[in-house]
Design a protein around this motif. Structure first.
Motif, PDB file in Angstrom:
ATOM      1  N   ALA A   1     -23.013  24.037 -90.609  1.00  0.00           N
ATOM      2  CA  ALA A   1     -21.591  22.610 -90.935  1.00  0.00           C
ATOM      3  C   ALA A   1     -20.167  23.713 -90.106  1.00  0.00           C
ATOM      4  N   ILE A   2     -19.241  23.111 -89.280  1.00  0.00           N
ATOM      5  CA  ILE A   2     -17.855  23.625 -88.789  1.00  0.00           C
ATOM      6  C   ILE A   2     -17.193  24.635 -89.925  1.00  0.00           C
ATOM      7  N   GLU A   3     -16.330  25.378 -89.355  1.00  0.00           N
ATOM      8  CA  GLU A   3     -15.521  26.472 -89.748  1.00  0.00           C
ATOM      9  C   GLU A   3     -14.190  26.168 -89.427  1.00  0.00           C
ATOM     10  N   ASN A   4     -12.918  26.315 -89.910  1.00  0.00           N
ATOM     11  CA  ASN A   4     -12.004  26.683 -89.809  1.00  0.00           C
ATOM     12  C   ASN A   4     -11.361  25.132 -88.980  1.00  0.00           C
ATOM     13  N   PHE A   5     -11.744  23.798 -89.574  1.00  0.00           N
ATOM     14  CA  PHE A   5     -10.777  22.457 -89.444  1.00  0.00           C
ATOM     15  C   PHE A   5      -9.769  22.737 -89.784  1.00  0.00           C
ATOM     16  N   VAL A   6      -8.475  22.172 -88.257  1.00  0.00           N
ATOM     17  CA  VAL A   6      -7.160  21.960 -88.258  1.00  0.00           C
ATOM     18  C   VAL A   6      -6.908  20.854 -87.480  1.00  0.00           C
TER      19      VAL A   6
ATOM     20  N   GLN B   1     -24.663  20.132 -91.645  1.00  0.00           N
ATOM     21  CA  GLN B   1     -24.108  19.527 -92.740  1.00  0.00           C
ATOM     22  C   GLN B   1     -22.797  18.949 -92.032  1.00  0.00           C
ATOM     23  N   SER B   2     -22.308  17.771 -93.092  1.00  0.00           N
ATOM     24  CA  SER B   2     -21.093  17.109 -92.963  1.00  0.00           C
ATOM     25  C   SER B   2     -19.759  17.690 -93.854  1.00  0.00           C
ATOM     26  N   ILE B   3     -18.875  17.619 -93.177  1.00  0.00           N
ATOM     27  CA  ILE B   3     -18.080  17.755 -93.727  1.00  0.00           C
ATOM     28  C   ILE B   3     -16.675  17.409 -93.888  1.00  0.00           C
ATOM     29  N   PHE B   4     -16.052  16.787 -95.431  1.00  0.00           N
ATOM     30  CA  PHE B   4     -15.355  16.095 -95.296  1.00  0.00           C
ATOM     31  C   PHE B   4     -13.856  17.101 -95.508  1.00  0.00           C
ATOM     32  N   TYR B   5     -12.448  16.082 -94.947  1.00  0.00           N
ATOM     33  CA  TYR B   5     -12.065  16.846 -94.337  1.00  0.00           C
ATOM     34  C   TYR B   5     -10.161  15.908 -94.938  1.00  0.00           C
ATOM     35  N   TYR B   6      -9.239  16.245 -95.917  1.00  0.00           N
ATOM     36  CA  TYR B   6      -8.079  15.393 -95.955  1.00  0.00           C
ATOM     37  C   TYR B   6      -6.689  16.091 -95.744  1.00  0.00           C
ATOM     38  N   ILE B   7      -6.818  16.760 -94.622  1.00  0.00           N
ATOM     39  CA  ILE B   7      -5.240  17.444 -94.079  1.00  0.00           C
ATOM     40  C   ILE B   7      -4.940  17.088 -92.661  1.00  0.00           C
ATOM     41  N   THR B   8      -3.169  17.348 -92.607  1.00  0.00           N
ATOM     42  CA  THR B   8      -2.908  17.123 -91.691  1.00  0.00           C
ATOM     43  C   THR B   8      -2.105  17.900 -90.981  1.00  0.00           C
ATOM     44  N   VAL B   9      -1.490  19.079 -90.471  1.00  0.00           N
ATOM     45  CA  VAL B   9      -0.083  19.218 -90.007  1.00  0.00           C
ATOM     46  C   VAL B   9       0.558  19.118 -89.100  1.00  0.00           C
ATOM     47  N   GLU B  10       2.108  18.900 -89.577  1.00  0.00           N
ATOM     48  CA  GLU B  10       2.472  18.424 -87.797  1.00  0.00           C
ATOM     49  C   GLU B  10       3.754  19.584 -87.508  1.00  0.00           C
TER      50      GLU B  10
ATOM     51  N   ASN C   1       1.658   6.829 -93.941  1.00  0.00           N
ATOM     52  CA  ASN C   1       1.363   7.926 -95.696  1.00  0.00           C
ATOM     53  C   ASN C   1       0.933   9.656 -95.309  1.00  0.00           C
ATOM     54  N   LYS C   2       1.195  11.051 -96.129  1.00  0.00           N
ATOM     55  CA  LYS C   2       0.647  11.769 -95.903  1.00  0.00           C
ATOM     56  C   LYS C   2      -0.500  12.419 -95.549  1.00  0.00           C
ATOM     57  N   ARG C   3      -1.500  11.595 -95.417  1.00  0.00           N
ATOM     58  CA  ARG C   3      -2.194  12.320 -95.483  1.00  0.00           C
ATOM     59  C   ARG C   3      -3.345  11.205 -94.658  1.00  0.00           C
ATOM     60  N   ALA C   4      -4.475  12.516 -93.687  1.00  0.00           N
ATOM     61  CA  ALA C   4      -5.253  11.378 -93.004  1.00  0.00           C
ATOM     62  C   ALA C   4      -6.863  11.759 -93.373  1.00  0.00           C
ATOM     63  N   TYR C   5      -7.490  10.877 -92.858  1.00  0.00           N
ATOM     64  CA  TYR C   5      -9.200  11.535 -93.687  1.00  0.00           C
ATOM     65  C   TYR C   5     -10.530  11.766 -92.665  1.00  0.00           C
ATOM     66  N   PHE C   6     -11.019  12.430 -92.392  1.00  0.00           N
ATOM     67  CA  PHE C   6     -11.997  13.516 -91.008  1.00  0.00           C
ATOM     68  C   PHE C   6     -13.336  13.280 -91.807  1.00  0.00           C
ATOM     69  N   LEU C   7     -14.243  13.198 -90.631  1.00  0.00           N
ATOM     70  CA  LEU C   7     -15.219  13.268 -91.340  1.00  0.00           C
ATOM     71  C   LEU C   7     -15.869  13.920 -89.786  1.00  0.00           C
ATOM     72  N   VAL C   8     -16.799  14.908 -89.974  1.00  0.00           N
ATOM     73  CA  VAL C   8     -17.953  15.911 -88.757  1.00  0.00           C
ATOM     74  C   VAL C   8     -19.107  15.762 -89.669  1.00  0.00           C
ATOM     75  N   ASN C   9     -19.649  15.252 -88.800  1.00  0.00           N
ATOM     76  CA  ASN C   9     -21.322  15.678 -88.599  1.00  0.00           C
ATOM     77  C   ASN C   9     -21.662  15.763 -87.146  1.00  0.00           C
ATOM     78  N   GLY C  10     -23.110  15.935 -87.515  1.00  0.00           N
ATOM     79  CA  GLY C  10     -23.578  16.216 -85.902  1.00  0.00           C
ATOM     80  C   GLY C  10     -25.521  16.520 -86.436  1.00  0.00           C
ATOM     81  N   SER C  11     -26.004  16.631 -84.838  1.00  0.00           N
ATOM     82  CA  SER C  11     -27.192  17.246 -85.192  1.00  0.00           C
ATOM     83  C   SER C  11     -27.644  18.193 -84.413  1.00  0.00           C
ATOM     84  N   ARG C  12     -28.607  18.799 -84.159  1.00  0.00           N
ATOM     85  CA  ARG C  12     -29.418  19.954 -83.146  1.00  0.00           C
ATOM     86  C   ARG C  12     -30.741  19.926 -83.744  1.00  0.00           C
TER      87      ARG C  12
END
Length: 147
Positions: free
Chosen positions: A7-12, A92-101, A75-86
């Motif tokens: 799975a990815i790391e340090n998502f922003v 591993q898929s990861i869900f995030y619920y963050i944004t920074v402005e 609103n103050k939130r966005a929903y993110f999904l990162v998946n993939g293959s090799r």
């Protein structure tokens, strides 16, 4: 599901200049050179996910980010999904619920100093943002330097 460490790391994700957004991440610790990641996002739970159209790639050609234009987050939130293959295996898929402005500076800053009052009046307007509408949401700090 998926192999540990893939799975990815340090998502922003950072919104800047009101309607542009960059999302970045690091590849997983055990991700091989043929690992490929895919980013999907939406601004409410009711919407369908939309895939990235403009990926940022590393030296191996792996997706390590995405650039978006004309972003609107009501609103103050966005929903993110990162998946993939090799090699045909899921990562591993990861869900995030963050944004920074990253805000632009305040607008229409004016300074009016008078000798009679030995003071200055400073006025400004809040910066444009992607989703903050109330002036009370902002706090400002003024640094005055005598020259």
């Amino acid at each position: 599901a998926g192999m540990n460490g893939t799975a990815i790391e340090n998502f922003v994700c950072v919104i800047f200049n009101v309607s542009f957004m960059n999302c970045t991440w690091h590849v997983g610790r055990t991700a091989s050179g043929d690992t490929q990641y895919f980013l999907y996002w939406k601004t409410s739970r009711k919407e369908d996910f939309t895939g990235c159209q403009n990926y940022i790639k590393d030296n191996c050609g792996r997706h390590t980010g995405c650039r978006f234009q004309n972003v609107t987050i009501e609103n103050k939130r966005a929903y993110f999904l990162v998946n993939g293959s090799r090699s045909g295996q899921n990562i591993q898929s990861i869900f995030y619920y963050i944004t920074v402005e990253k805000l632009t500076p305040p607008l229409n800053v004016t300074v009016n100093c008078t000798e009679a009052s030995h003071g200055c009046e400073i006025r400004w307007q809040p910066p444009h943002t992607s989703h903050v509408k109330r002036r009370a949401c902002f706090k400002y700090e003024i640094v005055i330097e005598n020259k």
